[in-house]
Design an enzyme around this catalytic site. Structure first.
Site, short mmCIF file in Angstrom:
data_model
loop_
_atom_site.label_atom_id
_atom_site.label_comp_id
_atom_site.label_asym_id
_atom_site.label_seq_id
_atom_site.Cartn_x
_atom_site.Cartn_y
_atom_site.Cartn_z
N LYS A 12 0.99 -1.79 -27.61
CA LYS A 12 0.40 -0.45 -27.72
C LYS A 12 -0.34 -0.15 -26.42
O LYS A 12 -1.20 -0.92 -25.98
CB LYS A 12 -0.57 -0.39 -28.90
CG LYS A 12 -0.96 1.01 -29.29
CD LYS A 12 0.22 1.79 -29.89
CE LYS A 12 0.21 1.78 -31.40
NZ LYS A 12 1.46 2.30 -31.96
N THR A 57 3.25 -2.78 -33.00
CA THR A 57 2.29 -2.27 -32.02
C THR A 57 1.08 -1.66 -32.74
O THR A 57 -0.03 -1.69 -32.24
CB THR A 57 2.94 -1.22 -31.09
OG1 THR A 57 3.23 -0.04 -31.81
CG2 THR A 57 4.20 -1.76 -30.44
N ARG A 176 -14.36 10.80 14.07
CA ARG A 176 -13.69 11.54 12.99
C ARG A 176 -14.34 11.18 11.66
O ARG A 176 -15.11 10.22 11.57
CB ARG A 176 -12.20 11.22 12.95
CG ARG A 176 -11.91 9.78 12.58
CD ARG A 176 -10.42 9.49 12.38
NE ARG A 176 -10.25 8.11 11.92
CZ ARG A 176 -9.10 7.57 11.56
NH1 ARG A 176 -7.98 8.27 11.62
NH2 ARG A 176 -9.05 6.32 11.14
N GLN A 219 -7.07 0.56 8.56
CA GLN A 219 -6.58 -0.79 8.33
C GLN A 219 -7.65 -1.83 8.65
O GLN A 219 -7.81 -2.84 7.94
CB GLN A 219 -5.34 -1.06 9.21
CG GLN A 219 -4.08 -0.33 8.79
CD GLN A 219 -3.89 1.04 9.43
OE1 GLN A 219 -4.86 1.74 9.75
NE2 GLN A 219 -2.64 1.46 9.60
N HIS A 247 -7.34 12.79 4.98
CA HIS A 247 -7.56 13.40 6.29
C HIS A 247 -8.50 14.61 6.22
O HIS A 247 -8.42 15.43 5.30
CB HIS A 247 -6.24 13.86 6.89
CG HIS A 247 -5.24 12.75 7.01
ND1 HIS A 247 -5.47 11.60 7.73
CD2 HIS A 247 -3.99 12.61 6.49
CE1 HIS A 247 -4.41 10.81 7.66
NE2 HIS A 247 -3.50 11.39 6.91
O1 LIG Z 1 -6.81 4.79 10.43
C1 LIG Z 1 -5.69 5.27 10.64
N1 LIG Z 1 -4.60 4.47 10.58
C2 LIG Z 1 -3.33 4.94 10.80
O2 LIG Z 1 -2.34 4.14 10.71
C3 LIG Z 1 -3.20 6.29 11.10
N2 LIG Z 1 -2.11 7.08 11.35
C4 LIG Z 1 -2.57 8.35 11.56
O3 LIG Z 1 -1.84 9.35 11.80
N3 LIG Z 1 -3.93 8.39 11.44
C5 LIG Z 1 -4.33 7.10 11.16
N4 LIG Z 1 -5.57 6.58 10.93
#
Ligand SMILES: O=c1[nH]c(=O)c2[nH]c(=O)[nH]c2[nH]1
Length: 298
Positions: A12, A57, A176, A219, A247
């Site tokens: 479930k 279930t 940014r 990353q 973004h």
């Molecule tokens: O932190 C980011 N990693 C990316 O791989 C990436 N690619 C992108 O267009 N902007 C960003 N910013």
């Protein structure tokens, strides 16, 4: 031509359970969403419609509610899921394995003008705590995490030095907005832990690393979050993240005769970058079935 039944499980999904602890007039509530699934002797259920080994279930759903009462509440979602898995596997000889997934929604006590209210709560953001317990015979695995932890830095984030091709239009930036909604899942070594305290600590470590890392890429921020968690928690073998790059584009105000020194942004909802990675210890024990039915990211 041979045809046979492959891997299967059933149960479930999304059993919504709210438990009110009324031990005192100051109530405490636990709001969870449980998905119970079982594996076992289900071949002839599928091939012949023989239901003699098919715990309905509906019964699984009822068990979730009954156990919340019998056990005096839910407790840590990991412990609730482990106890449910053990109940289903240990009490029914035709059930050989279980997958119990629990999501928890957090509520906080409303602070009134005359102090904290005894039994009125407000929902604490969109964030959800998650766990998936997998039990196969005597072996058990716990993968816990959270979803929807939204974070934003208004500076302290750069992105440059990437390869340029004839399709590149993205301007390099040294300042940014960095914003994401963190989904994290971590795999425990063993199943005897103070899950509540580890959860709070992992969440705090992720927030701390997000805030304090001067980011050259999302990353890198992700990796720093994972590293902080693994350094502090030997009971965690690996942590996986999925993080959208939400973004924020600087709006061109020059048509209006205005400059825009990183103040006015368009918050785009799509498309978004999608950054996913696992951070793991090199000496961690293997994952066994831990991720078998947990949607992975990479
Ligand atoms: O932190 C980011 N990693 C990316 O791989 C990436 N690619 C992108 O267009 N902007 C960003 N910013």
């Amino acid at each position: 031509m041979g045809i046979r039944l492959g891997d299967n499980q059933y149960g479930k999904a999304e059993v919504r359970l709210v438990h009110v602890n009324r031990d005192t007039d100051v109530h405490r509530i636990k709001d969870v969403n449980v998905t119970s699934q079982l594996r076992g002797e289900l071949e002839t259920v599928h091939t012949l419609g023989d239901n003699s080994t098919c715990l309905p279930t509906d019964t699984q759903k009822n068990t979730v509610y009954a156990k919340a009462r019998e056990w005096g509440g839910v407790g840590a979602v990991e412990d609730f899921a482990l106890r449910l898995a053990r109940h289903f596997v240990d009490e029914h000889e035709y059930v050989h394995g279980a997958r119990q997934e629990v999501h928890e929604y957090s509520w906080e006590r409303i602070q009134t003008s005359s102090g904290p209210h005894d039994h009125a709560f407000s929902r604490k953001g969109a964030e959800t705590r998650t766990t998936v317990v997998t039990k196969t015979g005597d072996r058990e695995w716990v993968v816990s995490g959270f979803e929807g932890l939204s974070v934003l830095k208004s500076t302290g984030s750069e992105f440059h030095g990437y390869p340029k091709t004839r399709y590149t239009t993205l301007p390099e930036t040294t300042d940014r907005i960095l914003a994401t909604d963190v989904t994290a899942r971590w795999r425990y070594v063993g199943v005897e832990h103070d899950f509540d305290s580890t959860y709070s600590s992992v969440r705090a470590l992720c927030l701390d690393a997000f805030a304090r890392t001067h980011s050259l890429a999302l990353q890198q921020t992700l990796y720093e979050m994972g590293r902080a968690v693994l350094e502090a928690h030997p009971e965690i073998a690996e942590i996986r993240f999925s993080m959208p790059n939400n973004h924020h584009f600087l709006v061109d105000l020059s048509p209006f005769g205005l400059d825009n020194p990183n103040e006015v942004f368009f918050a785009a909802d799509r498309p978004y970058g999608k950054i996913e990675a696992t951070v793991e210890r090199d000496d961690a024990p293997g994952p066994g079935d831990a991720w078998k039915t947990v949607p992975g990211f990479v």
